[in-house]
Scaffold this motif. Sequence first.
Motif, PDB file in Angstrom:
ATOM      1  N   ALA A 223       0.834  -1.204   0.000  1.00 55.94           N
ATOM      2  CA  ALA A 223       0.000   0.000   0.000  1.00 55.94           C
ATOM      3  C   ALA A 223       0.868   1.253   0.000  1.00 55.94           C
ATOM      4  N   LEU A 224       1.941   1.226   0.779  1.00 56.10           N
ATOM      5  CA  LEU A 224       2.861   2.364   0.816  1.00 56.10           C
ATOM      6  C   LEU A 224       3.505   2.581  -0.548  1.00 56.10           C
ATOM      7  N   ASP A 225       3.994   1.496  -1.157  1.00 60.84           N
ATOM      8  CA  ASP A 225       4.631   1.596  -2.469  1.00 60.84           C
ATOM      9  C   ASP A 225       3.642   2.099  -3.522  1.00 60.84           C
ATOM     10  N   TYR A 226       2.377   1.715  -3.362  1.00 54.11           N
ATOM     11  CA  TYR A 226       1.359   2.082  -4.341  1.00 54.11           C
ATOM     12  C   TYR A 226       0.946   3.543  -4.180  1.00 54.11           C
ATOM     13  N   MET A 227       0.859   4.007  -2.925  1.00 48.36           N
ATOM     14  CA  MET A 227       0.382   5.366  -2.673  1.00 48.36           C
ATOM     15  C   MET A 227       1.418   6.424  -3.007  1.00 48.36           C
ATOM     16  N   SER A 228       2.692   6.055  -2.960  1.00 47.65           N
ATOM     17  CA  SER A 228       3.739   7.045  -3.213  1.00 47.65           C
ATOM     18  C   SER A 228       3.629   7.682  -4.596  1.00 47.65           C
ATOM     19  N   PRO A 229       3.630   6.898  -5.682  1.00 41.15           N
ATOM     20  CA  PRO A 229       3.470   7.545  -6.992  1.00 41.15           C
ATOM     21  C   PRO A 229       2.097   8.165  -7.175  1.00 41.15           C
ATOM     22  N   GLY A 232       2.230  11.730  -5.833  1.00 46.42           N
ATOM     23  CA  GLY A 232       2.916  12.634  -6.759  1.00 46.42           C
ATOM     24  C   GLY A 232       2.096  12.903  -8.008  1.00 46.42           C
ATOM     25  N   ASP A 233       1.511  11.848  -8.587  1.00 50.36           N
ATOM     26  CA  ASP A 233       0.707  12.011  -9.798  1.00 50.36           C
ATOM     27  C   ASP A 233      -0.540  12.847  -9.527  1.00 50.36           C
ATOM     28  N   SER A 234      -1.168  12.618  -8.375  1.00 52.53           N
ATOM     29  CA  SER A 234      -2.377  13.372  -8.029  1.00 52.53           C
ATOM     30  C   SER A 234      -2.067  14.849  -7.839  1.00 52.53           C
ATOM     31  N   LEU A 235      -0.943  15.115  -7.177  1.00 54.83           N
ATOM     32  CA  LEU A 235      -0.555  16.503  -6.966  1.00 54.83           C
ATOM     33  C   LEU A 235      -0.279  17.190  -8.295  1.00 54.83           C
TER      34      LEU A 235
END
Length: 264
Positions: A223-229, A232-235
């Motif tokens: 979940a951590l690995d998935y939320m990181s990009p 950034g992409d959402s921002l």
Amino acid sequence: MYHQLMANSAPVPEVEGDDAEYTIDQLSNLTGMTARNIRAHQSRGLLPAPVVRGRTGYYGAEHVARLRLILQMQSEGFNLGSIARILEGVHPGTAAEVLDFNRALRHTWEEETPEIVNADELAARFPGDAPANTLRERSLRLGLLTALPDGRFEVRSPSLLRAGEALLELGVPIASLIAVEDDLLRHSRGVARSFVRLFLDEVWQPFDAAGRPDAEWPRIRAALDYMSPLAGDSLAAGFRLAMAREVDKAFGKMLQQQARRPRQ
């Protein structure tokens, strides 16, 4: 004295692993923690007791992971009381998972490699009418610079510095650059808090409430690995959307003003 102690201590096994065993001297050499502190942590309940065979206690991978976790938390300012409370929720055999997760968490949001500059270099890169000390003070207050003991400065984000230089070349005043970066950091902190709160509320807290089951650690890491990009992409996507709207609004007003002007 140090070299004598090192010479008298037993060598550390070459290979670390789940099945490796260490005497207290080997554990001390491996982790960098003194044997006295290892025993003290054991007496406080921070470290499980070793397996005793004959008169020798043997420590394993869990002890190594726990000691490294303790050292890491101490380096981040946690006192032993706080560390004890944190470790209460770490079941035997999971200290390595906690340590790996903490490393992954820090790596995921790791800052850029900073640059070190002196005052003259900084002034040369940002020439202008604003006094150099005023620029430095505002940058220090925003956290863009960190003062070092030797009088030099650590640039926390070289990318932001380069962006500022590029805008300066376009004719943007230094005072305006600082104001924009102030806004950028303030809004970025708000976005960061939103994503951290999302992860804690929806992923970590249910896992923590369930007693941090061993089998669930891979899912939390994923979940951590998935939320990181995603963060950034959402921002970036949100910024592009907001920028398009602001450009349309600004240029729409400009065109309306131009249309109302009397023709020459």
